[in-house]
Design a protein around this motif. Structure first.
Motif, PDB file in Angstrom:
ATOM      1  N   TYR A   8       0.776  -1.242   0.116  1.00 29.44           N
ATOM      2  CA  TYR A   8      -0.020  -0.061  -0.127  1.00 29.44           C
ATOM      3  C   TYR A   8       0.900   1.237  -0.019  1.00 29.44           C
ATOM      4  O   TYR A   8       1.848   1.323   0.692  1.00 29.44           O
ATOM      5  N   ASN A   9       0.488   1.988  -0.770  1.00 31.27           N
ATOM      6  CA  ASN A   9       1.244   3.507  -0.695  1.00 31.27           C
ATOM      7  C   ASN A   9       0.612   4.425   0.300  1.00 31.27           C
ATOM      8  O   ASN A   9      -0.694   4.555   0.361  1.00 31.27           O
ATOM      9  N   LEU A  10       1.429   4.828   1.261  1.00 31.14           N
ATOM     10  CA  LEU A  10       1.084   5.623   2.353  1.00 31.14           C
ATOM     11  C   LEU A  10       0.865   7.056   1.912  1.00 31.14           C
ATOM     12  O   LEU A  10       1.442   7.453   1.247  1.00 31.14           O
ATOM     13  N   HIS A  11      -0.603   7.285   2.171  1.00 37.03           N
ATOM     14  CA  HIS A  11      -1.017   8.696   1.660  1.00 37.03           C
ATOM     15  C   HIS A  11      -0.394   9.829   1.796  1.00 37.03           C
ATOM     16  O   HIS A  11      -0.014  10.028   3.063  1.00 37.03           O
ATOM     17  N   ASN A  12      -0.046  10.724   0.868  1.00 35.77           N
ATOM     18  CA  ASN A  12       0.577  11.818   0.821  1.00 35.77           C
ATOM     19  C   ASN A  12       2.027  11.763   1.671  1.00 35.77           C
ATOM     20  O   ASN A  12       2.944  12.538   1.963  1.00 35.77           O
ATOM     21  N   LYS A 118      -7.647  -2.405  -4.443  1.00 35.98           N
ATOM     22  CA  LYS A 118      -7.697  -1.069  -5.088  1.00 35.98           C
ATOM     23  C   LYS A 118      -8.670  -0.078  -4.559  1.00 35.98           C
ATOM     24  O   LYS A 118      -8.622   1.145  -5.058  1.00 35.98           O
ATOM     25  N   ASP A 119      -9.557  -0.550  -3.403  1.00 40.33           N
ATOM     26  CA  ASP A 119     -10.430   0.412  -2.817  1.00 40.33           C
ATOM     27  C   ASP A 119      -9.969   0.640  -1.447  1.00 40.33           C
ATOM     28  O   ASP A 119     -10.762   1.118  -0.736  1.00 40.33           O
ATOM     29  N   THR A 120      -8.887   0.541  -1.295  1.00 40.40           N
ATOM     30  CA  THR A 120      -8.304   0.522   0.183  1.00 40.40           C
ATOM     31  C   THR A 120      -7.217   1.550   0.220  1.00 40.40           C
ATOM     32  O   THR A 120      -6.168   1.742  -0.640  1.00 40.40           O
ATOM     33  N   LEU A 121      -7.305   2.732   1.267  1.00 35.69           N
ATOM     34  CA  LEU A 121      -6.461   3.659   1.300  1.00 35.69           C
ATOM     35  C   LEU A 121      -5.638   3.483   2.699  1.00 35.69           C
ATOM     36  O   LEU A 121      -6.570   3.483   3.632  1.00 35.69           O
ATOM     37  N   VAL A 122      -4.427   3.604   2.564  1.00 36.40           N
ATOM     38  CA  VAL A 122      -3.737   3.514   3.996  1.00 36.40           C
ATOM     39  C   VAL A 122      -3.182   4.923   4.266  1.00 36.40           C
ATOM     40  O   VAL A 122      -2.666   5.637   3.540  1.00 36.40           O
ATOM     41  N   ILE A 123      -3.572   5.368   5.587  1.00 37.85           N
ATOM     42  CA  ILE A 123      -3.115   6.754   5.695  1.00 37.85           C
ATOM     43  C   ILE A 123      -2.488   6.805   7.304  1.00 37.85           C
ATOM     44  O   ILE A 123      -2.758   5.567   8.144  1.00 37.85           O
ATOM     45  N   THR A 124      -1.729   7.541   7.740  1.00 34.28           N
ATOM     46  CA  THR A 124      -0.963   7.760   9.013  1.00 34.28           C
ATOM     47  C   THR A 124      -2.004   7.796  10.074  1.00 34.28           C
ATOM     48  O   THR A 124      -1.916   6.996  11.120  1.00 34.28           O
ATOM     49  N   ASP A 125      -2.837   8.615  10.050  1.00 31.55           N
ATOM     50  CA  ASP A 125      -3.917   8.592  11.048  1.00 31.55           C
ATOM     51  C   ASP A 125      -5.352   9.309  10.596  1.00 31.55           C
ATOM     52  O   ASP A 125      -5.181  10.041   9.640  1.00 31.55           O
ATOM     53  N   LEU A 145      -9.043  13.407   1.250  1.00 29.48           N
ATOM     54  CA  LEU A 145      -8.553  12.121   0.906  1.00 29.48           C
ATOM     55  C   LEU A 145      -8.991  11.692  -0.500  1.00 29.48           C
ATOM     56  O   LEU A 145      -8.764  10.699  -1.038  1.00 29.48           O
ATOM     57  N   GLY A 146      -9.827  12.579  -1.322  1.00 32.46           N
ATOM     58  CA  GLY A 146     -10.406  12.339  -2.558  1.00 32.46           C
ATOM     59  C   GLY A 146     -11.531  11.267  -2.508  1.00 32.46           C
ATOM     60  O   GLY A 146     -12.098  10.584  -3.311  1.00 32.46           O
ATOM     61  N   LEU A 147     -12.351  11.228  -1.363  1.00 31.32           N
ATOM     62  CA  LEU A 147     -13.501  10.340  -1.197  1.00 31.32           C
ATOM     63  C   LEU A 147     -14.662  11.202  -0.899  1.00 31.32           C
ATOM     64  O   LEU A 147     -14.927  11.894   0.054  1.00 31.32           O
ATOM     65  N   ASN A 148     -15.456  11.350  -1.886  1.00 31.59           N
ATOM     66  CA  ASN A 148     -16.795  12.168  -1.549  1.00 31.59           C
ATOM     67  C   ASN A 148     -17.729  11.422  -0.894  1.00 31.59           C
ATOM     68  O   ASN A 148     -18.467  10.438  -1.348  1.00 31.59           O
ATOM     69  N   ILE A 197      -7.643   2.498   6.238  1.00 35.14           N
ATOM     70  CA  ILE A 197      -7.005   1.905   7.165  1.00 35.14           C
ATOM     71  C   ILE A 197      -5.916   2.745   7.814  1.00 35.14           C
ATOM     72  O   ILE A 197      -5.070   3.192   6.950  1.00 35.14           O
ATOM     73  N   THR A 198      -5.868   2.989   8.978  1.00 31.73           N
ATOM     74  CA  THR A 198      -4.736   3.635   9.646  1.00 31.73           C
ATOM     75  C   THR A 198      -3.557   3.002   9.872  1.00 31.73           C
ATOM     76  O   THR A 198      -3.836   1.553   9.810  1.00 31.73           O
ATOM     77  N   LEU A 199      -2.519   3.573   9.977  1.00 31.22           N
ATOM     78  CA  LEU A 199      -1.075   2.820   9.940  1.00 31.22           C
ATOM     79  C   LEU A 199      -1.166   1.849  11.190  1.00 31.22           C
ATOM     80  O   LEU A 199      -0.652   0.672  10.974  1.00 31.22           O
ATOM     81  N   SER A 200      -1.537   2.470  12.438  1.00 27.77           N
ATOM     82  CA  SER A 200      -1.556   1.423  13.550  1.00 27.77           C
ATOM     83  C   SER A 200      -2.505   0.126  13.367  1.00 27.77           C
ATOM     84  O   SER A 200      -2.026  -0.777  13.783  1.00 27.77           O
TER      85      SER A 200
END
Length: 211
Positions: A8-12, A118-125, A145-148, A197-200
């Protein structure tokens, strides 16, 4: 059973996080179906209950004598044919619980997580800056996050631990479901169109579902 590695690419950020999942390629769909049926069945209360003629109060005395009245013979006022009588073949208390092996359940969750790459986004918090309940701030973060959220798509947010302010901020959003990684279930994953999904939470998934 084989092990798949998801990146997963960590967002930003320029970083990437990996999630290792054990997958059963041949029986993946069967396990998902089995886990879903188990969850839905276990939600059923099974408390619908009607009384048979033996359980309804009264009716011990014969209404009239057997012969000589011209009326149809009757032995009890609690016959199912009478008003106030018992119920024939009505629902009775029943347990609908189904058991499923822990490993089967984990394999089913792994299969869904793998199919939703493809529908999953991983973010720090998520929602870390909430000092008090604020739905508007949560909506702004989702839009960033680009999710409307205005679309009828279901968004599942998986966090390591449910914070009270975050829970109060999201519970009024009908298309957003906040769930702790410890309560992750097959139904929530299947009905979600997008997953955050958060990183933790991802680190916990790596430890818990990689045995």
């Amino acid at each position: 059973m084989i092990q798949k590695e998801i990146k997963y690419n960590l967002h930003n950020t320029n970083k990437s996080e990996t999630l290792k999942l054990n997958i059963h390629e041949d029986k993946g769909i069967y396990l998902i179906h089995r886990a879903l049926i188990q969850q839905l069945n276990n939600k059923r209360q099974g408390t619908a209950n009607t009384k048979t003629r033996s359980e309804v109060r009264g009716g011990g005395k014969k209404p009239w004598k057997q012969k000589g009245t011209g009326r149809a013979r009757a032995g009890s006022t609690r016959s199912p044919l009478w008003t106030g009588g018992g119920t024939i073949f009505g629902p009775k208390y029943k347990k609908y619980n189904i058991k499923i092996n822990k490993k089967e359940k984990i394999l089913a969750l792994n299969s869904v997580l793998y199919n939703k790459i493809k529908d999953t986004l991983v973010i720090t918090d998520f929602g870390h800056n909430l000092n008090h309940p604020n739905t508007k701030l949560v909506l702004q973060e989702i839009n960033q996050l680009g999710l409307n959220n205005n679309k009828p798509n279901k968004l599942l947010v998986i966090v390591n631990k449910k914070q009270k302010n975050l829970y109060l901020s999201t519970r009024n959003l009908k298309n957003v479901e906040l769930i702790s990684v410890y309560q992750l279930n097959i139904f929530a994953l299947l009905k979600a169109h997008k997953i955050i999904i958060t990183l933790s939470a991802l680190n916990h998934l790596n430890k818990a579902y990689n045995d």
